[in-house]
Design a protein around this motif. Structure first.
Motif, PDB file in Angstrom:
ATOM      1  N   GLN A  23       0.815  -1.211   0.000  1.00 37.19           N
ATOM      2  CA  GLN A  23       0.000   0.000   0.000  1.00 37.19           C
ATOM      3  C   GLN A  23       0.852   1.266   0.000  1.00 37.19           C
ATOM      4  OE1 GLN A  23      -3.313   0.130  -0.413  1.00 37.19           O
ATOM      5  NE2 GLN A  23      -3.231  -2.096  -0.645  1.00 37.19           N
ATOM      6  N   HIS A 148      -8.325  -9.019  -5.881  1.00 34.36           N
ATOM      7  CA  HIS A 148      -7.705  -7.716  -5.627  1.00 34.36           C
ATOM      8  C   HIS A 148      -8.604  -6.636  -6.184  1.00 34.36           C
ATOM      9  CE1 HIS A 148      -4.743  -4.518  -5.339  1.00 34.36           C
ATOM     10  NE2 HIS A 148      -4.911  -4.262  -6.620  1.00 34.36           N
ATOM     11  N   LEU A 149      -8.822  -5.579  -5.412  1.00 34.91           N
ATOM     12  CA  LEU A 149      -9.588  -4.423  -5.861  1.00 34.91           C
ATOM     13  C   LEU A 149      -8.698  -3.198  -5.774  1.00 34.91           C
ATOM     14  CD1 LEU A 149     -12.358  -3.243  -6.746  1.00 34.91           C
ATOM     15  CD2 LEU A 149     -12.818  -2.823  -4.318  1.00 34.91           C
ATOM     16  N   GLY A 150      -8.470  -2.542  -6.911  1.00 34.91           N
ATOM     17  CA  GLY A 150      -7.612  -1.366  -6.921  1.00 34.91           C
ATOM     18  C   GLY A 150      -6.702  -1.379  -8.129  1.00 34.91           C
ATOM     19  N   PRO A 151      -5.731  -0.457  -8.199  1.00 38.17           N
ATOM     20  CA  PRO A 151      -4.841  -0.368  -9.359  1.00 38.17           C
ATOM     21  C   PRO A 151      -4.176  -1.702  -9.669  1.00 38.17           C
ATOM     22  CG  PRO A 151      -4.535   1.517  -7.913  1.00 38.17           C
ATOM     23  CD  PRO A 151      -5.432   0.573  -7.186  1.00 38.17           C
ATOM     24  N   TYR A 152      -4.111  -2.033 -10.948  1.00 39.71           N
ATOM     25  CA  TYR A 152      -3.509  -3.303 -11.337  1.00 39.71           C
ATOM     26  C   TYR A 152      -2.043  -3.401 -10.913  1.00 39.71           C
ATOM     27  CZ  TYR A 152      -7.542  -4.567 -14.253  1.00 39.71           C
ATOM     28  OH  TYR A 152      -8.788  -4.924 -14.710  1.00 39.71           O
ATOM     29  N   GLN A 154      -0.811  -2.804  -8.245  1.00 35.81           N
ATOM     30  CA  GLN A 154      -0.723  -3.265  -6.857  1.00 35.81           C
ATOM     31  C   GLN A 154      -1.191  -4.702  -6.673  1.00 35.81           C
ATOM     32  OE1 GLN A 154      -2.862  -0.379  -4.520  1.00 35.81           O
ATOM     33  NE2 GLN A 154      -1.338   1.222  -4.830  1.00 35.81           N
ATOM     34  N   ALA A 189     -12.132   3.536 -13.093  1.00 32.87           N
ATOM     35  CA  ALA A 189     -11.280   4.248 -12.134  1.00 32.87           C
ATOM     36  C   ALA A 189     -10.318   3.267 -11.466  1.00 32.87           C
ATOM     37  CB  ALA A 189     -12.138   4.943 -11.088  1.00 32.87           C
ATOM     38  N   PRO A 190      -9.059   3.671 -11.227  1.00 32.14           N
ATOM     39  CA  PRO A 190      -8.067   2.752 -10.656  1.00 32.14           C
ATOM     40  C   PRO A 190      -8.542   2.052  -9.385  1.00 32.14           C
ATOM     41  CG  PRO A 190      -6.987   4.754 -11.375  1.00 32.14           C
ATOM     42  CD  PRO A 190      -8.472   4.996 -11.530  1.00 32.14           C
ATOM     43  N   GLU A 191      -9.229   2.790  -8.508  1.00 30.28           N
ATOM     44  CA  GLU A 191      -9.638   2.187  -7.236  1.00 30.28           C
ATOM     45  C   GLU A 191     -10.766   1.170  -7.408  1.00 30.28           C
ATOM     46  OE1 GLU A 191     -11.852   6.115  -7.709  1.00 30.28           O
ATOM     47  OE2 GLU A 191      -9.810   5.346  -8.015  1.00 30.28           O
ATOM     48  N   GLN A 192     -11.399   1.118  -8.593  1.00 29.79           N
ATOM     49  CA  GLN A 192     -12.498   0.193  -8.838  1.00 29.79           C
ATOM     50  C   GLN A 192     -12.095  -0.995  -9.724  1.00 29.79           C
ATOM     51  OE1 GLN A 192     -15.437   0.408  -7.307  1.00 29.79           O
ATOM     52  NE2 GLN A 192     -14.661   2.237  -6.258  1.00 29.79           N
ATOM     53  N   ARG A 194     -10.988  -4.502 -10.918  1.00 31.01           N
ATOM     54  CA  ARG A 194     -11.100  -5.828 -10.318  1.00 31.01           C
ATOM     55  C   ARG A 194     -10.110  -6.790 -10.988  1.00 31.01           C
ATOM     56  NH1 ARG A 194     -16.562  -7.599 -11.911  1.00 31.01           N
ATOM     57  NH2 ARG A 194     -15.951  -6.384 -13.748  1.00 31.01           N
TER      58      ARG A 194
END
Length: 282
Positions: A23, A148-152, A154, A189-192, A194
Motif C-alpha cells: 500500500q 484484488h480491488l484497486g490499481p492493477y 498493486q 477508475a483505478p480504485e475500482q 477488479r
C-alpha cells in the motif's frame, strides 16, 4: 493438522506486513514496524518473511519502487528525475539511477527514450508485430484465486498472499501462476479495478478463507508472449486489441483477460520476464 494450522496462522500474520509494503511502497518501514504488524518478534520476523516469501523485505520494497518508477518514466519529464528518485524512496538521483540501471539494464533516461520510441512505433504497428499462437484448453483448469480491488500495479499484494498460503493449498503440479483482469484500466477508475492472482490447484479441494475457487474455461484462446518488464505490457495490449484482433476475424469470448507468468520477478531480471496474455475466442 497442527502444522497446517500453524502455516496458515503465519500466512495471515505476514499478510499484514505485506499489505503495508504494497500500500505504501515509498515508505521505509523499520524491521520493528513490520514485525509488530505481523505480531512476530523482530529477531525472527525477517527470516520468516524471507523463507515464506522467497525474498527479503528490502528486495520486495526495491522491486515495487522500481516498478512504479518504470511506469512513470514514459510520462515524467527528464528534469523531474530528482523528484521521481525521492518518490521512489532514494535519497539522490544518483542512487536511483544506479539501482534502476542494475535492475533494468538501462539508465532511467535511456529507458524513458526507449518507451517513447515504442509508443511512437505503435502508430505504425503491423499485424505480425508479435507472434500469436492459438491454444485450445481441452478441459477446465482449476485455480485458486486471491481477489484484488484497486490499481492493477498493486496486484502483487494478492500474489504475495497466495505465496504465503502456497504450502497449505492443494496445488497442482507443475505449478502455474496466472493473473485475471476483469476491467479495462482505460475506462474504469483505478480504485475500482477488479483483478485476481491465481495458481493451479487440484479440482474440488477445500481452500482456506479468503481464497476462492475458479475454473479457467475450456475453449480456444489467442496467446501473445511478451518478454520484458511488466511496465511495458501496455504496448502489447494495445497491439493485441487495436491491431491483431480486428484483423484476425476472431471474436473475443466472455472470459476475463488472463496473464500467465512463465517466470517470476523474485528470481528473474525485469528484461527477461516472460508473460503470456490470453484472450478467449468464440
Amino acid at each position: 493438522m497442527k502444522k497446517a494450522a500453524t502455516v496458515q496462522d503465519y500466512a495471515r500474520r505476514l499478510q499484514r506486513a505485506v499489505g503495508l509494503i504494497w500500500q505504501h511502497p515509498q515508505q521505509s518501514y523499520s524491521l520493528e514496524q513490520l514485525a509488530a504488524a505481523a505480531h512476530f518478534s523482530p529477531y525472527h520476523f525477517h527470516r520468516i518473511y524471507r523463507e515464506m516469501m522467497g525474498e527479503s523485505v528490502g528486495a520486495t520494497q526495491q522491486r515495487l519502487r522500481l516498478l512504479q518508477a518504470a511506469r512513470s518514466l514514459g510520462q515524467t519529464p527528464a528534469q523531474q528525475l530528482e523528484r521521481l528518485a525521492r518518490r521512489s524512496g532514494y535519497g539522490s538521483s544518483a542512487a536511483f539511477v544506479r539501482a534502476f540501471a542494475a535492475s533494468y539494464g538501462h539508465t532511467p533516461g535511456a529507458y524513458r527514450r526507449m518507451r517513447l520510441q515504442v509508443l511512437q512505433r505503435h502508430l505504425q504497428q503491423e499485424p505480425s508485430m508479435y507472434p500469436i499462437r492459438l491454444h485450445t484448453q481441452t478441459s477446465p483448469l482449476p485455480l485458486a484465486l486471491c481477489p484484488h480491488l484497486g490499481p492493477y500495479i498493486q496486484i502483487g499484494e494478492a500474489f504475495a498472499k497466495l505465496q504465503l498460503h502456497k504450502t497449505s493449498l492443494p496445488v497442482s503440479l507443475p505449478l502455474r501462476w496466472f493473473g485475471l483482469y476483469f476491467d479495462d484500466p482505460q475506462s474504469v477508475a483505478p480504485e475500482q479495478l477488479r483483478s485476481a492472482a491465481a495458481l493451479t490447484v487440484n479440482a474440488d479441494a477445500p481452500l482456506p478463507a479468503g481464497i476462492e475457487a475458479f475454473a479457467l474455461p475450456a475453449g480456444r484462446y489467442a496467446v501473445l508472449e511478451h518478454i520484458g518488464p511488466y511496465s511495458e505490457l501496455e504496448q502489447a495490449y494495445q497491439w493485441l486489441y487495436g491491431v491483431w484482433l480486428p484483423a484476425s476475424g476472431e471474436q473475443p469470448g466472455n472470459v476475463p483477460v488472463i496473464e500467465q507468468y512463465l517466470n517470476l520477478p523474485i528470481d528473474t531480471p525485469p528484461t527477461e520476464l516472460r508473460t503470456e496474455i490470453w484472450v478467449a475466442l468464440q
